[in-house]
Design a protein around this motif. Sequence first.
Motif, mmCIF file in Angstrom:
data_model
loop_
_atom_site.group_PDB
_atom_site.id
_atom_site.type_symbol
_atom_site.label_atom_id
_atom_site.label_comp_id
_atom_site.label_asym_id
_atom_site.label_seq_id
_atom_site.Cartn_x
_atom_site.Cartn_y
_atom_site.Cartn_z
ATOM 1 N N GLY A 155 0.825 -1.199 0.000
ATOM 2 C CA GLY A 155 0.000 0.000 0.000
ATOM 3 C C GLY A 155 0.860 1.250 0.000
ATOM 4 O O GLY A 155 2.024 1.238 0.430
ATOM 5 N N TYR A 156 0.316 2.338 -0.535
ATOM 6 C CA TYR A 156 0.950 3.640 -0.468
ATOM 7 C C TYR A 156 2.352 3.650 -1.085
ATOM 8 O O TYR A 156 2.535 3.181 -2.203
ATOM 9 C CB TYR A 156 0.976 4.123 0.992
ATOM 10 N N ASP A 157 3.353 4.153 -0.329
ATOM 11 C CA ASP A 157 4.687 4.252 -0.914
ATOM 12 C C ASP A 157 5.404 2.907 -0.971
ATOM 13 O O ASP A 157 6.549 2.826 -1.416
ATOM 14 C CB ASP A 157 5.546 5.277 -0.167
ATOM 15 N N GLY A 158 4.699 1.826 -0.573
ATOM 16 C CA GLY A 158 5.260 0.492 -0.718
ATOM 17 C C GLY A 158 5.060 -0.105 -2.095
ATOM 18 O O GLY A 158 5.478 -1.239 -2.354
ATOM 19 N N ILE A 159 4.426 0.641 -3.007
ATOM 20 C CA ILE A 159 4.100 0.085 -4.324
ATOM 21 C C ILE A 159 5.214 0.286 -5.355
ATOM 22 O O ILE A 159 5.093 -0.173 -6.486
ATOM 23 C CB ILE A 159 2.810 0.700 -4.887
ATOM 24 N N PHE A 160 6.299 0.948 -4.969
ATOM 25 C CA PHE A 160 7.255 1.396 -5.975
ATOM 26 C C PHE A 160 8.405 0.427 -6.222
ATOM 27 O O PHE A 160 9.305 0.730 -6.994
ATOM 28 C CB PHE A 160 7.797 2.779 -5.598
ATOM 29 N N ASN A 161 8.391 -0.750 -5.588
ATOM 30 C CA ASN A 161 9.449 -1.723 -5.879
ATOM 31 C C ASN A 161 9.059 -2.572 -7.087
ATOM 32 O O ASN A 161 7.924 -2.538 -7.563
ATOM 33 C CB ASN A 161 9.738 -2.600 -4.655
ATOM 34 N N ASP A 162 10.018 -3.354 -7.579
ATOM 35 C CA ASP A 162 9.810 -4.117 -8.816
ATOM 36 C C ASP A 162 8.688 -5.138 -8.682
ATOM 37 O O ASP A 162 7.914 -5.351 -9.627
ATOM 38 C CB ASP A 162 11.110 -4.819 -9.225
ATOM 39 N N ASN A 163 8.577 -5.784 -7.530
ATOM 40 C CA ASN A 163 7.534 -6.796 -7.349
ATOM 41 C C ASN A 163 6.149 -6.173 -7.446
ATOM 42 O O ASN A 163 5.259 -6.702 -8.126
ATOM 43 C CB ASN A 163 7.705 -7.493 -6.009
ATOM 44 N N ASN A 164 5.961 -5.020 -6.775
ATOM 45 C CA ASN A 164 4.663 -4.365 -6.830
ATOM 46 C C ASN A 164 4.366 -3.802 -8.207
ATOM 47 O O ASN A 164 3.218 -3.783 -8.651
ATOM 48 C CB ASN A 164 4.590 -3.270 -5.769
ATOM 49 N N LYS A 165 5.378 -3.359 -8.908
ATOM 50 C CA LYS A 165 5.154 -2.861 -10.263
ATOM 51 C C LYS A 165 4.643 -3.978 -11.171
ATOM 52 O O LYS A 165 3.749 -3.760 -11.995
ATOM 53 C CB LYS A 165 6.444 -2.254 -10.826
ATOM 54 N N LYS A 166 5.193 -5.168 -11.002
ATOM 55 C CA LYS A 166 4.718 -6.307 -11.793
ATOM 56 C C LYS A 166 3.271 -6.635 -11.430
ATOM 57 O O LYS A 166 2.442 -6.914 -12.313
ATOM 58 C CB LYS A 166 5.596 -7.524 -11.562
ATOM 59 N N LEU A 167 2.939 -6.577 -10.141
ATOM 60 C CA LEU A 167 1.581 -6.876 -9.706
ATOM 61 C C LEU A 167 0.590 -5.847 -10.266
ATOM 62 O O LEU A 167 -0.498 -6.206 -10.723
ATOM 63 C CB LEU A 167 1.509 -6.898 -8.178
ATOM 64 N N PHE A 168 0.964 -4.578 -10.250
ATOM 65 C CA PHE A 168 0.090 -3.547 -10.811
ATOM 66 C C PHE A 168 -0.076 -3.735 -12.313
ATOM 67 O O PHE A 168 -1.174 -3.548 -12.850
ATOM 68 C CB PHE A 168 0.632 -2.147 -10.489
ATOM 69 N N ARG A 169 1.002 -4.103 -12.995
ATOM 70 C CA ARG A 169 0.894 -4.353 -14.437
ATOM 71 C C ARG A 169 -0.109 -5.469 -14.719
ATOM 72 O O ARG A 169 -1.009 -5.324 -15.561
ATOM 73 C CB ARG A 169 2.267 -4.740 -15.003
ATOM 74 N N ASP A 170 0.012 -6.575 -13.988
ATOM 75 C CA ASP A 170 -0.888 -7.713 -14.220
ATOM 76 C C ASP A 170 -2.323 -7.386 -13.792
ATOM 77 O O ASP A 170 -3.275 -7.802 -14.455
ATOM 78 C CB ASP A 170 -0.375 -8.935 -13.459
#
Length: 374
Positions: free
Chosen positions: A249-264
């Motif tokens: 959540g929040y500023d925790g979304i900016f790592n590579d793992n979260n970026k992949k999750l947001f893409r999917d």
Amino acid sequence: MKYFLSALVALIATATAFADAPKPTTPQDGATVDIRPAVQKAYKSPEERNWDGSYRPGKLKENNEQDCSQPTPVTFQWEPATAKGANYTLQISTSDAFPANDLIEVATGEHTTATATNFNIGTKYYWRVRAEAQTGDATYAVCHSATYSFTTSDYLPRWYDLPNLSNVRDAGGWKTADGKKKVKMGMVYRGGEFDQRSSMTPETKKYLLETMGIRVDLDLRGPSEWKDAPDYYSPLGKEVDWQNFRIGGYDGIFNDNNKKLFRDMFKMLAKRESYPIYIHCLAGADRTGTTLVALKSVLGCSDGDLAMDYEFTSFSKYGDRHIGEGSAFGNMCKKLEEYEGETIAERFVGYLKDCGVTDEELDSIRNILLEDAE
């Protein structure tokens, strides 16, 4: 002739049983009824308070109230019919013809008051009272009151009162920043989870499936938060598509793992068959709030509306949420300043593109979820 005599007998029996039909009193005919949660009536939007970040919506709760995230029910009252032992049924519809496929009925027995909830916002409704009284051993007479109308207030969001769930609302109704489009209602819902801190009732499940028509259960939790991990499927049933994206959540979304999750996740959101969809984490607050800010940024909502929708979680049982400096929301917005744009929405779209979400997918989401503003 035989039919005429039967109808005449029935008419006489009704007249004998009911010298006077029930008379509606509340809501008055033509009234506008405010169905916001009571605490929302004292809430000030970011613009109204000049973006004062010290504002704490959770403090609007009074008398140790825990959950104020339900709409205010509408109370109906009527004067009784002049018939001994009459039983009443409140009937509500968006049509003055009261068709069976658009009819809410609340049986009250001999009581002359009732409440109902979960109305659409900004909608005109008609209501009347059906009275039934026995005129013989197996004969009943029926009559209806006059028909009254009322219109529900159009304050956003549309909240839902669903037993054992909290923080449930329609994500639609918000206008784009330019005022030309608005987010369709009945497509995206957000709220708390169904089976951990909450225990969904059969009535709630039926409402989610049949009235809301949920097709996808978008679950943002991790395995430790599932009730029956690892063999898990949606509590709404296996016929509902359970989609799990364990985002931060929040500023925790900016790592590579979260970026992949947001893409999917946004690839899934770009498919029309994903809707209607219910988005939740544990509380429908932080991970869900972050996802809704992202989605509504794609749809072009204003920064004020993004922040306001986030703050409304404060009315739920899941604690206060605010946007001040140093808050989780504020930290996320600060991190988004690394992306180009003048607004939160523009920067969040830049973040999603950095995740790998394509322009075609963004346009598909807009085509699915936006409609012309009235």
